[in-house]
Write an enzyme that holds these catalytic residues in place. Structure first.
Site, short mmCIF file in Angstrom:
data_model
loop_
_atom_site.label_atom_id
_atom_site.label_comp_id
_atom_site.label_asym_id
_atom_site.label_seq_id
_atom_site.Cartn_x
_atom_site.Cartn_y
_atom_site.Cartn_z
N CYS A 1 78.57 45.65 24.33
CA CYS A 1 78.29 45.32 22.84
C CYS A 1 76.50 45.58 22.68
O CYS A 1 75.94 45.80 23.62
CB CYS A 1 78.50 44.22 23.18
SG CYS A 1 79.97 42.95 22.79
N ARG B 1 77.76 51.13 23.72
CA ARG B 1 77.76 50.34 24.61
C ARG B 1 79.28 49.58 24.79
O ARG B 1 79.20 48.16 25.22
CB ARG B 1 76.81 49.06 24.50
CG ARG B 1 75.37 50.01 24.39
CD ARG B 1 74.10 49.29 23.90
NE ARG B 1 73.96 47.69 24.59
CZ ARG B 1 73.82 47.16 26.02
NH1 ARG B 1 72.68 48.72 26.34
NH2 ARG B 1 73.46 46.43 26.20
N TRP C 1 82.39 45.64 22.63
CA TRP C 1 82.93 45.50 23.67
C TRP C 1 83.87 44.24 23.67
O TRP C 1 82.95 43.38 24.62
CB TRP C 1 82.44 46.06 25.42
CG TRP C 1 83.70 46.98 26.61
CD1 TRP C 1 83.84 47.58 26.77
CD2 TRP C 1 83.75 45.53 27.15
NE1 TRP C 1 84.47 47.87 27.84
CE2 TRP C 1 84.43 46.21 27.96
CE3 TRP C 1 82.91 44.72 27.93
CZ2 TRP C 1 84.56 45.88 29.35
CZ3 TRP C 1 83.67 44.04 29.24
CH2 TRP C 1 83.92 45.01 29.83
N ASN D 1 75.98 39.59 22.48
CA ASN D 1 76.40 40.40 23.45
C ASN D 1 75.97 39.85 24.29
O ASN D 1 74.80 38.98 25.01
CB ASN D 1 75.18 42.15 23.67
CG ASN D 1 75.56 42.90 24.84
OD1 ASN D 1 76.40 41.97 25.52
ND2 ASN D 1 74.23 42.83 25.03
N GLY D 2 77.28 39.47 25.43
CA GLY D 2 77.55 38.56 26.02
C GLY D 2 78.48 37.57 26.58
O GLY D 2 78.73 38.00 25.51
N GLU E 1 83.38 60.18 43.33
CA GLU E 1 82.51 60.59 42.06
C GLU E 1 83.45 61.73 41.53
O GLU E 1 84.11 61.32 40.00
CB GLU E 1 81.24 61.05 42.88
CG GLU E 1 80.52 61.23 41.02
CD GLU E 1 80.39 60.11 40.09
OE1 GLU E 1 80.83 58.91 40.57
OE2 GLU E 1 79.97 60.75 39.08
N LYS F 1 85.40 60.95 37.54
CA LYS F 1 84.85 61.25 36.92
C LYS F 1 86.55 61.60 35.71
O LYS F 1 86.92 61.54 34.88
CB LYS F 1 84.31 62.61 36.46
CG LYS F 1 83.21 61.99 37.03
CD LYS F 1 82.32 62.25 35.42
CE LYS F 1 81.48 60.15 35.81
NZ LYS F 1 80.48 59.56 36.69
N GLU G 1 88.57 58.41 34.76
CA GLU G 1 87.47 57.58 33.70
C GLU G 1 87.66 58.47 32.46
O GLU G 1 87.76 57.76 31.28
CB GLU G 1 86.21 57.06 33.76
CG GLU G 1 84.69 58.34 33.79
CD GLU G 1 84.13 57.35 34.33
OE1 GLU G 1 83.72 56.24 34.04
OE2 GLU G 1 83.05 58.18 34.85
N HIS H 1 96.46 60.04 56.87
CA HIS H 1 96.90 58.88 57.93
C HIS H 1 97.73 58.33 56.14
O HIS H 1 97.40 56.89 56.10
CB HIS H 1 95.51 58.41 57.45
CG HIS H 1 94.94 58.50 58.67
ND1 HIS H 1 95.76 58.13 59.87
CD2 HIS H 1 94.89 59.37 59.10
CE1 HIS H 1 95.15 58.75 60.98
NE2 HIS H 1 93.76 59.85 60.61
N LYS I 1 79.03 51.31 28.88
CA LYS I 1 77.91 52.40 29.52
C LYS I 1 77.06 51.31 30.24
O LYS I 1 76.84 51.35 31.76
CB LYS I 1 76.90 53.41 28.19
CG LYS I 1 75.90 53.64 28.79
CD LYS I 1 76.61 54.93 29.65
CE LYS I 1 75.36 55.84 30.30
NZ LYS I 1 76.11 56.82 31.27
C1 F6R Z 1 81.33 56.04 35.64
C2 F6R Z 1 79.79 54.95 35.06
C3 F6R Z 1 80.12 53.99 35.90
C4 F6R Z 1 78.31 53.32 36.23
C5 F6R Z 1 78.44 51.75 36.89
C6 F6R Z 1 77.26 51.34 37.44
O1 F6R Z 1 81.01 57.14 35.19
O2 F6R Z 1 79.34 55.20 34.48
O3 F6R Z 1 80.55 53.66 37.20
O4 F6R Z 1 77.78 54.52 37.16
O5 F6R Z 1 78.85 50.50 35.39
O6 F6R Z 1 76.48 51.23 36.04
P1 F6R Z 1 74.51 51.18 36.55
O7 F6R Z 1 74.04 52.76 36.92
O8 F6R Z 1 73.96 51.20 34.76
O9 F6R Z 1 74.44 50.80 37.12
#
Ligand code: F6R
Length: 614
Positions: free
Chosen positions: A2, A27, A72, A98-99, A487, A491, A494, A510, A609
């Site tokens: 949020c 956010r 969110w 937010n929370g 990774e 990507k 998501e 396996h 984010k």
């Molecule tokens: C994936 C992504 C998330 C963050 C995770 C940790 O693209 O962005 O998996 O890496 O939420 O976030 P931070 O690094 O801000 O602690």
């Protein structure tokens, strides 16, 4: 999660709030709302959807006091009613939050017994009515009522509240979720936001509240900050913001993600600038130098992080063990915090986080500190909660990352961690000075190599076209590039919603091999020299089961080129730094597939984010 924004002063609040919400949309973006104070009354507009939907719905845009929110969802599905702001039963008080208020149900029942009614399913509506109840019962000012109410709630919050009967004041408070206050000239106006981006063009002076702090913001006066629990007055720490407007705009790119992918040569350079001193043949990092004894005496290093940052931690495990010969464990912060880990004062814990606000990582840090460990932070956001909570640290200096899918944060985290590993290797004597110098030189070549890789943009786009309708995808890598496979898969899933899994290449037989048929694209990172033949065998195994092979190969490799359906050439480099290169085409591939599938690349569904809830 949020985003909160607010304004009080003499400007039109609507423009500032809407602008701010658009910058904070990373956010959370399942609903949005705003409240404006005008003509002795408040006008609330809220809607399911994005800030653009809010703009379309808002009719009254006048007022010099207001709050905004982009959501969110946690409690209550995303719909108009559950969107913020929420007002109290009397209609006098209004809040954005937010929370999560964990004990909201108990409080709600008590309030219902006292005659309060609720229109939404949110914990936030409970909180604003609790504040109202406290205000009415105790006959106190809004600030005091907020403080008393917050002492009754369990959970996490960043809130902004005002009372329409006292429109010269906003109260903000934080516990576990960030809040920044922008200070206007001569205190004639104030800005409130989850981060400083909404007010960057108006002021460079900001206060970041710490946990358990609340602030009374009144036009024409200095901000007054108190500890919510013990009521002590806290000195306001006014910081000078270094961020500029350009950094948070798209700069001609279609999406923030693409812009951030292309920023990587510069971001990696910024990360080692001033730290990697090649002429002197040294690495200088204050946070490491000042705590060298702790690093050298550590029995092991434990890395805690989530998501992409956890993947960077996995790369670091390989690099630290190889360079500095120190045992490393990499833990999901969410697991670490709840499993009574064996940690003592002999441990060094490294917490990695782009946002510096991830709730699980923050909790893992607190636990490690309680157990006596030395905790070192690797964060991107300057002044973030994790940066402040850790004993020492090193910033990644990647600049603001707005796209929800992490890109430049990952490569700069790896850069910082590699610098630390190299520095420790020299201090421990596990690396000769000639090898050390060779690595310094190699690291300095990385930005140019990334630049070169970014030129293959169109080639990756062509590959993306062939696989945009896939429903599953496998990513394989070994050694330093196993985490890159994870990774790459993250990507893709998501942002394009294609199911993808990453595996160490040798693990394929396996289980995952059962999935391979002529509709399964398999992305194989085949650049490594150490396991080259073995990876080639894996590629043969995929080929004989008719899987479609997209191989990342070292420039000039003809063996894999002959077998694979597509190849992407990666400039040659020392293997420990290869993740900094192999990651790039995987970011581009997921980006183009997502764009071609018409997905919202910068704001993928269900994600946010900064994950400030558990
Ligand atoms: C994936 C992504 C998330 C963050 C995770 C940790 O693209 O962005 O998996 O890496 O939420 O976030 P931070 O690094 O801000 O602690």
């Amino acid at each position: 999660m949020c985003g909160i924004t607010g304004y009080i002063g003499s400007k039109n609040a609507y423009d500032i709030i809407i602008n701010g919400l658009q910058r904070l949309e990373y956010r959370g973006y399942d609903s949005a709302g705003l409240v404006l104070y005008d003509n002795n009354d408040i006008n609330v507009t809220k809607t399911k959807g994005k800030v653009s939907d809010l703009i379309a719905k808002t009719t009254n845009t006048t007022g010099q006091l207001g709050l905004g929110h982009t959501r969110w969802a946690t409690h209550g599905e995303p719909n108009d009613v559950n969107s913020h702001p929420h007002t109290s039963n009397s209609g006098n008080l209004v809040i954005v939050h937010n929370g999560i208020i964990e004990n909201y149900d108990t409080i709600k029942k008590e309030l219902q017994n006292r005659g309060y009614t609720f229109h939404s399913d949110t914990d936030t509506e409970v909180l604003i009515n609790l504040i109202e109840e406290v205000q009415q019962q105790n006959g106190v000012k809004l600030g005091k009522a907020v403080q008393i109410a917050l002492n009754q709630v369990i959970g996490a919050y960043a809130i902004a509240v005002f009372d329409k009967r006292k429109p010269d004041e906003i109260i903000v408070a934080r516990l576990g979720s960030p809040i920044a206050i922008g200070i206007g000239k001569d205190f004639e106006e104030y800005f409130v936001a989850s981060d400083a981006s909404p007010f960057i063009e108006y002021t460079k002076n900001a206060i970041y509240l710490d946990d358990e702090e609340m602030a009374i913001i009144r036009v024409g006066r200095k901000v007054k900050i108190r500890n919510i629990h013990d009521d002590t007055l806290v000195d306001a720490n006014v910081q000078k913001l270094k961020m500029n407007l350009e950094q948070i705009e798209k700069g001609g790119y279609e999406h923030f993600m693409l812009k951030e992918i292309h920023e990587q040569p510069h971001a990696i350079f910024d990360t080692y600038r001033g730290r990697l001193l090649r002429n002197e043949g040294i690495i200088k990092m204050t946070g490491v130098e000042d705590n060298m004894k702790k690093f050298l005496n550590a029995d092991r290093i434990t890395i805690v992080a989530c998501g992409t940052s956890w993947h960077a931690g996995l790369v670091a495990e390989y690099v630290f063990e190889e360079f500095a010969r120190v045992p490393v464990e990499v833990e999901y912060a969410s697991e670490f915090r709840y499993r009574n880990p064996i940690i003592s004062e002999k441990d060094v814990v490294i917490a990695i986080s782009q946002s510096g606000e991830t709730a699980d990582t923050l909790a893992a840090i607190k636990l490690a500190k309680e157990k006596g460990a030395f905790v070192f932070g690797v964060c991107n956001v300057v002044g973030s909660s994790i940066a402040r909570e850790t004993h020492a640290g090193a910033y990644t200096h990647a600049g603001p990352e707005i796209g929800v899918a992490s890109t430049k944060a990952f490569t700069t985290q790896i850069t910082v961690l590699s610098l630390i590993a190299l520095r420790l290797a020299r201090a421990k004597g596990t690396m000769s000075s000639s090898v050390f110098r060779m690595y310094l030189q190699e690291l300095q070549l990385i930005p140019k190599k990334v630049e070169k890789l970014l030129e293959i943009d169109n080639h990756v786009k062509d590959i993306a076209k062939e696989y945009l309708l896939s429903t599953n995808c496998l990513y394989l890598g070994r050694g330093y590039n196993f985490p890159v496979a994870l990774e790459g898969a993250l990507k893709l899933k998501e942002i394009s919603y294609i199911h993808a899994e990453g595996y160490p290449a040798a693990e394929m037989k396996h289980g995952p091999i059962a999935l391979i048929d002529d509709r399964m694209p398999v992305i194989v990172i085949a650049t490594g020299k150490r396991h080259y033949e073995k990876v080639v065998s894996n590629i043969q195994e995929i080929k004989s089961r008719k899987g479609k092979i997209i191989a990342l190969i070292t420039e000039g490799d003809t063996t894999v080129r002959e077998i694979a359906d597509h190849v992407i050439e990666i400039p040659d480099c020392e293997e420990p730094f290869s993740p900094l290169l192999t990651t790039i085409p995987l970011q581009l591939l997921s980006y183009y597939i997502a764009v071609m599938r018409n997905c919202n690349v910068d704001q993928p569904r269900n994600l946010a984010k900064s994950v400030t809830v558990e």
